[in-house]
Design a protein around this motif. Sequence first.
Motif, PDB file in Angstrom:
ATOM      1  N   ASP A 245       0.842  -1.198   0.000  1.00 51.92           N
ATOM      2  CA  ASP A 245       0.000   0.000   0.000  1.00 51.92           C
ATOM      3  C   ASP A 245       0.879   1.250   0.000  1.00 51.92           C
ATOM      4  O   ASP A 245       2.113   1.157   0.101  1.00 51.92           O
ATOM      5  CB  ASP A 245      -1.017  -0.057   1.143  1.00 51.92           C
ATOM      6  N   PRO A 246       0.293   2.432  -0.138  1.00 54.71           N
ATOM      7  CA  PRO A 246       1.102   3.653  -0.252  1.00 54.71           C
ATOM      8  C   PRO A 246       1.969   3.961   0.961  1.00 54.71           C
ATOM      9  O   PRO A 246       2.878   4.806   0.871  1.00 54.71           O
ATOM     10  CB  PRO A 246       0.050   4.754  -0.464  1.00 54.71           C
ATOM     11  N   TYR A 247       1.697   3.298   2.083  1.00 57.56           N
ATOM     12  CA  TYR A 247       2.473   3.542   3.298  1.00 57.56           C
ATOM     13  C   TYR A 247       3.530   2.458   3.532  1.00 57.56           C
ATOM     14  O   TYR A 247       4.201   2.458   4.560  1.00 57.56           O
ATOM     15  CB  TYR A 247       1.535   3.625   4.496  1.00 57.56           C
ATOM     16  N   GLY A 248       3.649   1.514   2.586  1.00 56.37           N
ATOM     17  CA  GLY A 248       4.669   0.485   2.698  1.00 56.37           C
ATOM     18  C   GLY A 248       4.212  -0.815   3.314  1.00 56.37           C
ATOM     19  O   GLY A 248       4.993  -1.777   3.404  1.00 56.37           O
ATOM     20  N   ASP A 249       2.948  -0.885   3.776  1.00 57.38           N
ATOM     21  CA  ASP A 249       2.443  -2.138   4.343  1.00 57.38           C
ATOM     22  C   ASP A 249       2.244  -3.179   3.245  1.00 57.38           C
ATOM     23  O   ASP A 249       1.754  -2.852   2.157  1.00 57.38           O
ATOM     24  CB  ASP A 249       1.121  -1.913   5.071  1.00 57.38           C
ATOM     25  N   VAL A 250       2.619  -4.417   3.541  1.00 57.76           N
ATOM     26  CA  VAL A 250       2.525  -5.514   2.579  1.00 57.76           C
ATOM     27  C   VAL A 250       1.329  -6.389   2.938  1.00 57.76           C
ATOM     28  O   VAL A 250       1.225  -6.878   4.068  1.00 57.76           O
ATOM     29  CB  VAL A 250       3.814  -6.363   2.570  1.00 57.76           C
ATOM     30  N   TYR A 251       0.440  -6.568   1.989  1.00 55.25           N
ATOM     31  CA  TYR A 251      -0.767  -7.377   2.178  1.00 55.25           C
ATOM     32  C   TYR A 251      -0.783  -8.530   1.169  1.00 55.25           C
ATOM     33  O   TYR A 251      -0.172  -8.429   0.102  1.00 55.25           O
ATOM     34  CB  TYR A 251      -2.020  -6.526   1.985  1.00 55.25           C
ATOM     35  N   PRO A 252      -1.504  -9.590   1.474  1.00 55.16           N
ATOM     36  CA  PRO A 252      -1.605 -10.691   0.505  1.00 55.16           C
ATOM     37  C   PRO A 252      -2.479 -10.329  -0.684  1.00 55.16           C
ATOM     38  O   PRO A 252      -2.315 -10.889  -1.768  1.00 55.16           O
ATOM     39  CB  PRO A 252      -2.227 -11.819   1.328  1.00 55.16           C
ATOM     40  N   CYS A 253      -3.437  -9.409  -0.482  1.00 60.36           N
ATOM     41  CA  CYS A 253      -4.369  -9.056  -1.543  1.00 60.36           C
ATOM     42  C   CYS A 253      -4.991  -7.708  -1.221  1.00 60.36           C
ATOM     43  O   CYS A 253      -4.697  -7.113  -0.185  1.00 60.36           O
ATOM     44  CB  CYS A 253      -5.461 -10.120  -1.683  1.00 60.36           C
ATOM     45  N   GLU A 270      10.451  -1.089   7.288  1.00 61.49           N
ATOM     46  CA  GLU A 270      11.024  -1.620   8.524  1.00 61.49           C
ATOM     47  C   GLU A 270      12.006  -2.758   8.276  1.00 61.49           C
ATOM     48  O   GLU A 270      12.397  -3.462   9.204  1.00 61.49           O
ATOM     49  CB  GLU A 270       9.892  -2.086   9.440  1.00 61.49           C
ATOM     50  N   THR A 271      12.384  -2.949   7.009  1.00 60.13           N
ATOM     51  CA  THR A 271      13.342  -4.010   6.685  1.00 60.13           C
ATOM     52  C   THR A 271      14.188  -3.604   5.489  1.00 60.13           C
ATOM     53  O   THR A 271      13.721  -2.862   4.614  1.00 60.13           O
ATOM     54  CB  THR A 271      12.624  -5.339   6.372  1.00 60.13           C
ATOM     55  N   LYS A 272      15.413  -4.058   5.449  1.00 58.31           N
ATOM     56  CA  LYS A 272      16.274  -3.840   4.290  1.00 58.31           C
ATOM     57  C   LYS A 272      16.221  -5.023   3.333  1.00 58.31           C
ATOM     58  O   LYS A 272      16.651  -4.923   2.189  1.00 58.31           O
ATOM     59  CB  LYS A 272      17.720  -3.595   4.742  1.00 58.31           C
ATOM     60  N   ASP A 273      15.694  -6.146   3.841  1.00 57.80           N
ATOM     61  CA  ASP A 273      15.622  -7.374   3.044  1.00 57.80           C
ATOM     62  C   ASP A 273      14.167  -7.837   2.988  1.00 57.80           C
ATOM     63  O   ASP A 273      13.630  -8.326   3.986  1.00 57.80           O
ATOM     64  CB  ASP A 273      16.512  -8.457   3.659  1.00 57.80           C
ATOM     65  N   PHE A 274      13.541  -7.672   1.828  1.00 54.97           N
ATOM     66  CA  PHE A 274      12.129  -8.040   1.697  1.00 54.97           C
ATOM     67  C   PHE A 274      11.897  -9.497   2.053  1.00 54.97           C
ATOM     68  O   PHE A 274      10.851  -9.849   2.613  1.00 54.97           O
ATOM     69  CB  PHE A 274      11.651  -7.776   0.269  1.00 54.97           C
ATOM     70  N   MET A 275      12.837 -10.378   1.735  1.00 55.26           N
ATOM     71  CA  MET A 275      12.633 -11.799   1.976  1.00 55.26           C
ATOM     72  C   MET A 275      12.571 -12.135   3.465  1.00 55.26           C
ATOM     73  O   MET A 275      11.967 -13.137   3.842  1.00 55.26           O
ATOM     74  CB  MET A 275      13.724 -12.611   1.275  1.00 55.26           C
ATOM     75  N   GLU A 276      13.182 -11.312   4.310  1.00 53.66           N
ATOM     76  CA  GLU A 276      13.017 -11.508   5.750  1.00 53.66           C
ATOM     77  C   GLU A 276      11.562 -11.279   6.142  1.00 53.66           C
ATOM     78  O   GLU A 276      10.992 -12.034   6.940  1.00 53.66           O
ATOM     79  CB  GLU A 276      13.938 -10.562   6.528  1.00 53.66           C
ATOM     80  N   LEU A 277      10.979 -10.233   5.591  1.00 54.46           N
ATOM     81  CA  LEU A 277       9.553  -9.966   5.824  1.00 54.46           C
ATOM     82  C   LEU A 277       8.712 -11.104   5.263  1.00 54.46           C
ATOM     83  O   LEU A 277       7.802 -11.609   5.927  1.00 54.46           O
ATOM     84  CB  LEU A 277       9.190  -8.630   5.168  1.00 54.46           C
ATOM     85  N   TRP A 278       9.024 -11.516   4.053  1.00 56.84           N
ATOM     86  CA  TRP A 278       8.243 -12.532   3.334  1.00 56.84           C
ATOM     87  C   TRP A 278       8.231 -13.862   4.076  1.00 56.84           C
ATOM     88  O   TRP A 278       7.222 -14.576   4.076  1.00 56.84           O
ATOM     89  CB  TRP A 278       8.832 -12.702   1.944  1.00 56.84           C
TER      90      TRP A 278
END
Length: 353
Positions: A245-253, A270-278
Motif C-alpha cells: 500500500d502507499p504507506y509500505g504495508d505488505v498485504y496478501p491481496c 522496517e526491513t532492508k531485506d524483503f525476503m526476511e519480511l516474506w
Amino acid sequence: MASRIPTDASIILTYRCPMQCKMCNIWKYPTDIKKEIQAEELKCLPKLKFINLTGGEPFIREDLEEIVKVCYTKSPRIVISTSGWFEDRVIDLAKKFPNIGIRISIEGLSEKNDELRGRQGGFDKGLRTLLKLKEMGVKDIGFGCTVSNNNSKDMLSLYQLSKSLGLEFATASFHNSYYFHKDDNVITNQAEVCDDFKTLIEWQLKENHPKSWFRAYFNMGLINYIEGNRRMLPCEAGSINFFIDPYGDVYPCNGMEEKYWKGTMGNIRETKDFMELWNSEQAERVRANVRKCPKNCWMVGTASPVMHKYIIHPAKWALKNKLRSMMGKPICLDKKWCDVGQDPSQGDMREVF
C-alpha cells in the motif's frame, strides 16, 4: 515455514485520484503526499516476473518515472493501471519506456463511463490516450472494464471496440474491500450480467489465441463469483503474489474486509531485506488466515497465479469448450469447485471468522 519465492507484485502508489467512481471510494480518502512510499524504498524488493503499478491514479505522482526505473531493475514487465485522465503524462512516460504496459480503466461507452467514473470527458481522454499509444507502437496496451449493475452491455461493446483496434481487454466485477472503501457493491441484476458474461465467453472462445480461451475461463469465474459460489480454484494470496500500500504495508491481496479480517505481512520501511519480511512468522500467520478466508473473491491479481499453478483445470475446460465452439455446440458453464487440497472452509462466506 519458508514460502515460495514471490513472482508478482501490485504496488498501490497513492490513494489520490481525480476520478469519483461509484464503485470505489478511494478518492474520498487521499493519501498524504509526504507519507507515500518513495522509489528508493522499493529497492528492497526481490526479483519478480511482473509488477502492476496502481492507485488511486499512479500518474498523479510527479516521481512516477523514478519509480518505474527502480521497478525495471526488479521485473522485466511492468503494467500501469490508470484512468488515462493525465493524457500527456501517460504519453511522455511511454516515450521513455516503450515496453511499458498501460491498462486504461473504462467502464462503458462515453455516457456510461463518465456516469460511473464521475468525471465528464473521462472516456474521451482514455480512448485518445490508447489511440496515441497505439500510433506510437506501444504493444502492451488495452482496456480494463469493471462490471457493476448497469454496464454489462457496454462491456460487450468495449470488447468489440478493443478487438477492432487490436487492444487487450481485461474484465473484473466490482468487489467490497478495505481498499475500495465499499461494503455495498452488490450485483442486483445477476441474470442479465451473467448472460452478458456468457456472451463474452462465447466470443472469446471463437478467437484463435489460447490466451483468449483462458480469459473465457476467468470470466466464467466472475459469473461464479457474482452468483455467490465458492471460488473454482483456491486463493493462495500472499504465497507468490503480494500488494504494497502507499504507506509500505505488505498485504496478501486487496480484497480483505475488516468485518472478516485484515492483516499485514509487515512493512517494507522496517526491513532492508524483503525476503526476511516474506518469510517472517507474521507473514505466515497472514497466509494461514488466507487459507481459511471466508471470502470468495475472484480478482485477476489472485486468480491468475492459481490458474497458472493448477493449469490442468482451466486448460481442460478451455480445450473442451473451444472444440464445442468450433462444432457449433453451446458452451458448458460447468463452474466446478476444484479440490486441489485447499481448506474446505475457504470461501464459504461464513459470517464469523
